[in-house]
Write a protein that holds these residues in place. Sequence first.
Motif, PDB file in Angstrom:
ATOM      1  N   ILE A  13      98.400  21.573  35.350  1.00  0.00           N
ATOM      2  CA  ILE A  13      97.686  21.556  36.187  1.00  0.00           C
ATOM      3  C   ILE A  13      97.278  23.062  36.541  1.00  0.00           C
ATOM      4  O   ILE A  13      95.407  22.614  36.920  1.00  0.00           O
ATOM      5  CB  ILE A  13      98.466  21.508  37.453  1.00  0.00           C
ATOM      6  N   MET A  14      97.320  23.455  36.012  1.00  0.00           N
ATOM      7  CA  MET A  14      96.731  25.208  36.381  1.00  0.00           C
ATOM      8  C   MET A  14      95.854  25.115  35.192  1.00  0.00           C
ATOM      9  O   MET A  14      94.320  25.538  35.220  1.00  0.00           O
ATOM     10  CB  MET A  14      97.825  26.791  35.863  1.00  0.00           C
ATOM     11  N   ILE A  15      95.652  24.941  33.693  1.00  0.00           N
ATOM     12  CA  ILE A  15      95.063  24.694  33.027  1.00  0.00           C
ATOM     13  C   ILE A  15      93.630  24.244  33.459  1.00  0.00           C
ATOM     14  O   ILE A  15      92.361  24.219  33.335  1.00  0.00           O
ATOM     15  CB  ILE A  15      95.216  24.234  31.286  1.00  0.00           C
ATOM     16  N   ALA A  16      94.061  22.652  33.965  1.00  0.00           N
ATOM     17  CA  ALA A  16      92.841  21.512  34.339  1.00  0.00           C
ATOM     18  C   ALA A  16      92.330  22.334  36.134  1.00  0.00           C
ATOM     19  O   ALA A  16      91.115  22.231  35.786  1.00  0.00           O
ATOM     20  CB  ALA A  16      94.173  20.612  35.062  1.00  0.00           C
ATOM     21  N   LEU A  17      92.921  23.050  36.537  1.00  0.00           N
ATOM     22  CA  LEU A  17      92.394  23.547  37.830  1.00  0.00           C
ATOM     23  C   LEU A  17      91.244  25.069  36.963  1.00  0.00           C
ATOM     24  O   LEU A  17      90.010  24.492  37.793  1.00  0.00           O
ATOM     25  CB  LEU A  17      93.496  23.906  38.961  1.00  0.00           C
ATOM     26  N   SER A  18      91.693  25.658  36.334  1.00  0.00           N
ATOM     27  CA  SER A  18      90.850  26.840  35.742  1.00  0.00           C
ATOM     28  C   SER A  18      89.871  26.554  34.990  1.00  0.00           C
ATOM     29  O   SER A  18      88.651  26.857  35.512  1.00  0.00           O
ATOM     30  CB  SER A  18      91.470  27.786  34.769  1.00  0.00           C
TER      31      SER A  18
END
Length: 80
Positions: A13-18
């Motif tokens: 989720i963090m990678i996608a959000l970034s």
Amino acid sequence: MNTVEMLGYAASIMIALSLTMKNIVKLRVLNFIGCMLFTTYALLINAWPVAITNGFIACINVYFLLKIHNEKVKLPHSIA
């Protein structure tokens, strides 16, 4: 779902959000967090290629964040 799986999902989720960030600093900070979560996740499941790759990407993010920070420090302050 166990804690290790939740860590993997949080990293994803963090990678996608970034990647949705327009601001490069926000992108790099969120990506760094995601990479560190993925590195931890990979170490817990003994996935060394994933751990090494994400650890390396985290270092790249830190390098560019420091570079951006240092460039801002060098700029003369405006007189208002």
